[in-house]
Design an enzyme around this catalytic site. Structure first.
Site, PDB file in Angstrom:
ATOM      1  N   PHE A 111      31.064   3.329  13.408  1.00  0.00           N
ATOM      2  CA  PHE A 111      30.610   4.931  12.078  1.00  0.00           C
ATOM      3  C   PHE A 111      30.260   4.072  10.654  1.00  0.00           C
ATOM      4  O   PHE A 111      29.991   4.080  10.287  1.00  0.00           O
ATOM      5  CB  PHE A 111      31.692   5.755  11.923  1.00  0.00           C
ATOM      6  CG  PHE A 111      32.851   5.309  10.652  1.00  0.00           C
ATOM      7  CD1 PHE A 111      34.210   4.686  10.605  1.00  0.00           C
ATOM      8  CD2 PHE A 111      31.609   6.228   9.412  1.00  0.00           C
ATOM      9  CE1 PHE A 111      34.333   4.762   8.984  1.00  0.00           C
ATOM     10  CE2 PHE A 111      32.832   5.959   8.438  1.00  0.00           C
ATOM     11  CZ  PHE A 111      34.182   5.487   7.966  1.00  0.00           C
ATOM     12  N   LYS A 112      30.862   2.066  10.842  1.00  0.00           N
ATOM     13  CA  LYS A 112      30.423   1.683   9.667  1.00  0.00           C
ATOM     14  C   LYS A 112      29.058   1.517   9.584  1.00  0.00           C
ATOM     15  O   LYS A 112      28.298   1.546   8.208  1.00  0.00           O
ATOM     16  CB  LYS A 112      31.487   0.510   9.042  1.00  0.00           C
ATOM     17  CG  LYS A 112      32.414   0.702   9.088  1.00  0.00           C
ATOM     18  CD  LYS A 112      33.330   1.347   8.177  1.00  0.00           C
ATOM     19  CE  LYS A 112      34.869   0.703   7.892  1.00  0.00           C
ATOM     20  NZ  LYS A 112      35.781   1.563   9.249  1.00  0.00           N
ATOM     21  N   ASP A 113      28.624   1.476  10.774  1.00  0.00           N
ATOM     22  CA  ASP A 113      27.217   1.226  10.694  1.00  0.00           C
ATOM     23  C   ASP A 113      26.108   2.334  10.265  1.00  0.00           C
ATOM     24  O   ASP A 113      25.342   2.189   9.436  1.00  0.00           O
ATOM     25  CB  ASP A 113      26.400   0.899  12.427  1.00  0.00           C
ATOM     26  CG  ASP A 113      27.076  -0.179  12.580  1.00  0.00           C
ATOM     27  OD1 ASP A 113      27.542  -0.794  12.419  1.00  0.00           O
ATOM     28  OD2 ASP A 113      26.493   0.043  14.034  1.00  0.00           O
ATOM     29  N   LEU A 116      26.559   0.921   6.128  1.00  0.00           N
ATOM     30  CA  LEU A 116      25.976   0.023   6.709  1.00  0.00           C
ATOM     31  C   LEU A 116      24.341  -0.091   7.134  1.00  0.00           C
ATOM     32  O   LEU A 116      24.010  -2.012   6.728  1.00  0.00           O
ATOM     33  CB  LEU A 116      27.379  -0.621   6.855  1.00  0.00           C
ATOM     34  CG  LEU A 116      28.416  -1.106   5.654  1.00  0.00           C
ATOM     35  CD1 LEU A 116      29.942  -1.757   6.304  1.00  0.00           C
ATOM     36  CD2 LEU A 116      27.786  -1.815   4.327  1.00  0.00           C
TER      37      LEU A 116
END
Ligand SMILES: *Cc1c(COP(=O)(O)O)cnc(C)c1O
Length: 504
Positions: A111-113, A116
């Site tokens: 989920f960091k995408d 980011l």
């Protein structure tokens, strides 16, 4: 809209400045001075819009020094063509009133995408607006997923360099491989002897170290942060809660104005669930915010008692992105719940730094009880949940998502399942293939991580995401390992020396 510091209310900076610099010089985190409203009419409009337009409308409320056109360009650059499938953040109906919000269809399968992929676009524009000409050095401490997502987001972005520190103890084999094979001319990766907190503490120290700041300034460079303490990470995360609610309106799950949903979030640094808190504060009809932790249950205890105490055993678990004892973003929550009382927050944070412990006051405890519910589960229960959900609902979840699913079952036992609930799913099951395979078909476990991806696909019938399947043939580019005390030298070597030799 201006931003202030959680530790000093006299600070007043623009969104672009907050994003460009990452953290306030007093050590506090930047927070918006007021939380903007998202009205019911705007929600109705969002329901008709796609993810891109939802993002522009939400972000526009926080990043008021960006034009709508700029935000549109940023959002297009981040999400168009980068996320597999039609939806950027699809909502999957797995059982009655249980809606899994899949946040991992981006290039690194976590989920960091969501944040980011967008941050580099926001950051490079922020730097132009505030400290033009400087080259930005992004420092990242990662528990696994942030590092790769940041590397992927920033690779070859002009005017930026990125250095990632990951703990030798505690990232999965696939996560490590994703990082050490990273391509790009402006990237550096180094392992730290220790755990995530050691890496994070080290990075925070470097950020506020005047000596290295002066050294960077000589090279016309400045630090910034891609960690979830950067407001540019948090703002994009608010979008997907509003988007998920809009999707539930479209599915007919939400029928009337004000119908509530609960939200369950597998939590580590408290960024993802804090974004849900802001969405609620903006007016999104969220009932309870359910905070799910693994065996590192410092947040469960805090949300239940008001006492934050990091003096406890640290566990390395099968959900390593949540193996955290200092949840940085919690500072933003207690700032808000204390009525924006930076003096009290500074006192608590000083106490945390000195003793590893603080206790919030009764007014804050009361608000926490009203807003949150918290639970935790260990590795065995996490694996049992993966198996159970796979067998009963034919849904394959990763270890972090499974912690949320498990904690949600605990919640239901107490309060029932009448409220439609959004369960944040934070990684592809393939990112943690050994633990997931071990849960559903332990007899298929092998030594080779890529064989396990294939075995998991055989058993589950779910395709291996292309970015993970493609890792196999990649060359290892980074094998640096350093001590916490050597991080400063490593940063210097990776940033300044390489710049001089221009062989970055
Ligand atoms: C980072 C991460 C989390 C924790 O998110 P926070 O915002 O730090 O609370 C949970 N699951 C996965 C897979 C992650 O990468």
């Amino acid at each position: 809209m201006n931003y202030t510091s959680t530790r000093d209310n006299s600070v007043k900076v623009s969104a672009a400045y907050a994003i460009a610099t990452g953290i306030s010089p007093d050590g506090g985190l930047y927070v918006p001075e007021t939380v903007p409203a998202f009205t019911y009419d705007e929600l109705l409009a969002a329901a008709k819009a796609d993810y891109r337009d939802r993002a522009v409308s939400v972000l526009g409320k926080y990043l008021t020094d960006f034009t709508e056109e700029e935000l549109g360009e940023c959002v297009d650059g981040a999400y168009t063509g980068k996320f597999g499938g039609e939806d950027v953040a699809p909502v999957v109906d797995i059982a009655e009133n249980r809606f899994v919000l899949e946040l991992w269809h981006g290039p690194t399968c976590a989920f960091k995408d969501m944040a980011l992929q967008l941050l580099p676009h926001l950051l490079t524009r922020s730097v132009k607006k505030t400290c033009d000409g400087k080259e930005i050095v992004i420092l990242v401490a990662t528990s696994g997923d942030t590092g790769k997502a940041a590397l992927e987001g920033f690779k070859d972005v002009p005017g930026t360099r990125i250095i990632v520190f990951y703990p030798v103890e505690g990232v999965s084999a696939i996560q490590k491989r994703q990082m050490v094979t990273q391509e790009g001319g402006n990237v550096g990766v180094c392992a730290i002897k220790g755990n995530f907190d050691d890496a994070q503490t080290g990075v925070k120290k470097i950020f506020t170290d005047p000596e290295i700041a002066a050294e960077l300034a000589k090279h016309n460079m400045a630090f910034s942060s891609a960690n979830s303490i950067n407001w540019g990470r948090l703002a994009p995360q608010i979008v997907y809660y509003i988007s998920a609610y809009a999707d539930l309106m479209n599915k007919g799950v939400i029928k009337n104005k004000g119908d509530k949903v609960n939200v369950v979030v597998p939590t580590g640094n408290f960024g993802n669930i804090l974004a849900a808190y802001y969405a609620k504060k903006m007016g999104l009809p969220i009932g309870k915010l359910i905070c799910a932790s693994n065996a590192n249950n410092v947040l469960t205890d805090f949300l239940r008692t008001g006492v934050y105490d990091r003096n406890r055993q640290f566990y390395t678990t099968i959900s390593p992105s949540m193996d955290i004892l200092i949840s940085s973003n919690l500072e933003r929550l207690i700032y808000d719940l204390s009525g924006c009382d930076s003096v009290r927050v500074k006192g608590w944070m000083d106490s945390l730094a000195a003793t590893g412990r603080y206790e919030v006051d009764e007014d804050v405890k009361a608000k926490i009880r009203e807003l949150f519910w918290a639970g935790c589960c260990d590795d065995a229960s996490t694996q049992a949940t993966i198996k159970d959900v796979f067998e009963s609902q034919h849904y394959l979840s990763d270890t972090h998502t499974a912690v949320a699913l498990n904690v949600y079952e605990q919640y239901i036992k107490e309060f029932g399942a009448e409220v439609p609930t959004i369960i944040a799913s934070t990684a592809s099951p393939y990112k943690f293939a050994p633990a997931v395979l071990g849960a559903i078909a332990p007899e298929k476990l092998t030594e080779d991580e890529f064989d396990m991806l294939a075995a998991l696909s055989d058993v589950s019938g779910v395709e291996i995401p292309a970015p993970l399947a493609g890792l196999k043939g990649k060359t290892v580019r980074f094998d640096l390992v350093c001590d916490g005390s050597e991080m400063k030298e490593t940063v210097y070597a990776l940033a300044c020396v390489r710049q001089e030799n221009s062989e970055w």
